[in-house]
Structures are given as structure tokens and as C-alpha cells.
Design a protein around this motif. Structure first.
Motif, short mmCIF file in Angstrom:
data_model
loop_
_atom_site.label_atom_id
_atom_site.label_comp_id
_atom_site.label_asym_id
_atom_site.label_seq_id
_atom_site.Cartn_x
_atom_site.Cartn_y
_atom_site.Cartn_z
N ASP A 96 0.81 -1.22 0.00
CA ASP A 96 0.00 0.00 0.00
C ASP A 96 0.85 1.28 0.00
N GLY A 97 2.19 1.12 -0.07
CA GLY A 97 3.09 2.27 -0.12
C GLY A 97 3.63 2.69 1.22
N TYR A 98 3.06 2.18 2.31
CA TYR A 98 3.52 2.52 3.66
C TYR A 98 4.90 1.89 3.87
N ASP A 99 5.78 2.64 4.50
CA ASP A 99 7.08 2.06 4.83
C ASP A 99 7.40 2.29 6.30
N GLU A 100 8.22 1.39 6.83
CA GLU A 100 8.65 1.49 8.21
C GLU A 100 10.08 0.99 8.34
N VAL A 101 10.76 1.53 9.33
CA VAL A 101 12.13 1.12 9.62
C VAL A 101 12.08 0.22 10.84
N VAL A 102 12.78 -0.91 10.73
CA VAL A 102 12.68 -1.96 11.75
C VAL A 102 14.06 -2.30 12.29
N ASP A 103 14.13 -2.46 13.60
CA ASP A 103 15.33 -2.94 14.26
C ASP A 103 14.95 -4.21 15.01
N VAL A 104 15.67 -5.29 14.74
CA VAL A 104 15.42 -6.57 15.38
C VAL A 104 16.32 -6.66 16.60
N LYS A 105 15.74 -6.92 17.76
CA LYS A 105 16.53 -6.98 18.99
C LYS A 105 16.38 -8.33 19.66
N GLY A 106 17.54 -8.89 20.00
CA GLY A 106 17.56 -10.04 20.89
C GLY A 106 17.77 -9.47 22.28
N HIS A 107 18.82 -8.65 22.39
CA HIS A 107 19.14 -7.93 23.62
C HIS A 107 19.47 -6.50 23.23
N ALA A 108 18.87 -5.53 23.87
CA ALA A 108 19.16 -4.12 23.60
C ALA A 108 20.29 -3.67 24.51
N ASN A 109 21.21 -2.88 23.97
CA ASN A 109 22.26 -2.32 24.82
C ASN A 109 21.75 -1.03 25.45
N GLU A 110 22.55 -0.46 26.34
CA GLU A 110 22.10 0.73 27.07
C GLU A 110 22.00 1.97 26.18
N ARG A 111 22.65 1.96 25.03
CA ARG A 111 22.62 3.11 24.13
C ARG A 111 21.36 3.15 23.26
N PHE A 112 20.75 2.00 23.01
CA PHE A 112 19.67 1.93 22.03
C PHE A 112 18.47 2.83 22.33
N PRO A 113 17.99 2.96 23.57
CA PRO A 113 16.84 3.86 23.79
C PRO A 113 17.12 5.30 23.34
N LEU A 114 18.34 5.77 23.52
CA LEU A 114 18.70 7.11 23.07
C LEU A 114 18.73 7.18 21.54
N VAL A 115 19.29 6.16 20.90
CA VAL A 115 19.32 6.11 19.44
C VAL A 115 17.90 6.12 18.88
N LYS A 116 17.03 5.32 19.49
CA LYS A 116 15.63 5.23 19.04
C LYS A 116 14.95 6.60 19.15
N LYS A 117 15.15 7.26 20.27
CA LYS A 117 14.51 8.56 20.49
C LYS A 117 15.07 9.60 19.51
N MET A 118 16.36 9.60 19.28
CA MET A 118 16.98 10.54 18.33
C MET A 118 16.45 10.28 16.92
N TRP A 119 16.36 9.02 16.52
CA TRP A 119 15.88 8.67 15.18
C TRP A 119 14.44 9.13 15.01
N GLU A 120 13.59 8.84 16.00
CA GLU A 120 12.18 9.22 15.90
C GLU A 120 12.01 10.73 15.85
N ARG A 121 12.81 11.46 16.60
CA ARG A 121 12.72 12.93 16.59
C ARG A 121 13.10 13.49 15.22
N LYS A 122 14.18 12.96 14.67
CA LYS A 122 14.67 13.49 13.39
C LYS A 122 13.78 13.10 12.22
#
Length: 143
Positions: free
Chosen positions: A99-125
Motif C-alpha cells: 500500500d506504499g507505507y514504509d517502516e524502519v525496523v530494528d530486530v533486537k535479541g538484547h538491547a544495549n544501554e545506548r539503544f533507547p537514546l538512538v531510538k529517540k533521536m531517530w524518531e525525533r529526526k
């Protein structure tokens, strides 16, 4: 970035960083709603920038320790400014649906302590939710 307990896995002739990532790729390829899968899309979270050199206080010169004469600052090469590199993030997949919708996906087994900040920065930008998926009891869960 190093993955915790990850083993390289080949799926469809493609080498993935982890078994979980390879399994999610298989899941995507079997989904009839998926039109296109981009692997390892790269994004800039923070552009490169310059800061004032603290050694010469932005002057570009400083007194020589031997002669006390002004010499070019070796920390900033006489510019008075130091460069900082861009902050980049590589996601696992960018998925485009029929349908033309796109999304960016990150597959996590274990998240490191940096990932929540990366996620928030990506979503903001990029003004879009960064989808995080995990395999829980044999099923893919969005988290």
C-alpha cells in the motif's frame, strides 16, 4: 556495534549479523503484503559540527612552552575550532508494503544501554516510529 551472543547467519545468500535478524528477514519475505525490503539502511542522527577549541580557547594560537611566543595550536590546527563527526545509525530493515507505507525496523535479541537514546533521536529526526521487534515464544512481537 557488537551484538550480544550473536552468530552470523546466511539466509537467501545474505549474511545477517544474528540468527534472529535472519529469521525476521525470512518472516518478511514470506509476508505477501511486503513489496520491498531494504537491508541495513543508514541514517544520520546528528550532522557533523564544530566546537571551540578548549586548548587555545578558540584563538587558534597559544604561547609556546619554550619561548612564550604565539604558535599555532596543534589541537585545532590553528583554526580555533575542533570538528565532531556525524552520529550515524544503521537499522536492520526498511520495509515497504504494497500500500506504499514504509517502516524502519530494528530486530533486537538484547538491547544495549545506548539503544533507547538512538531510538529517540531517530524518531525525533525522522518523525516516524522506529519499530523494534523481538521473538517471544516463537512469535514476533513489536515493542
Amino acid at each position: 556495534m557488537v551484538k550480544i551472543n550473536s552468530k552470523k547467519r546466511i539466509v537467501g545468500g545474505i549474511i545477517f549479523d544474528s540468527q534472529t535478524e535472519g529469521q525476521y528477514y525470512q518472516h518478511l519475505t514470506n509476508d505477501p503484503n511486503v513489496k520491498h525490503i531494504e537491508l541495513q539502511p543508514k541514517y544520520t542522527l546528528l550532522e557533523p559540527f564544530k566546537i571551540r577549541c578548549s586548548k587555545c580557547k578558540g584563538a587558534g594560537t597559544m604561547p609556546s612552552s619554550k619561548t612564550d611566543r604565539k604558535i599555532k595550536c596543534n589541537t585545532c590546527s590553528g583554526t580555533g575550532m575542533k570538528s565532531r563527526q556525524a552520529w550515524r545509525y544503521t537499522a536492520d530493515f526498511k520495509v515497504t508494503y504494497m500500500d506504499g507505507y514504509d517502516e524502519v525496523v530494528d530486530v533486537k535479541g538484547h538491547a544495549n544501554e545506548r539503544f533507547p537514546l538512538v531510538k529517540k533521536m531517530w524518531e525525533r529526526k525522522y518523525n516516524q516510529e522506529l519499530i523494534v521487534v523481538k521473538k517471544v515464544k516463537g512469535e514476533w512481537k513489536r515493542g
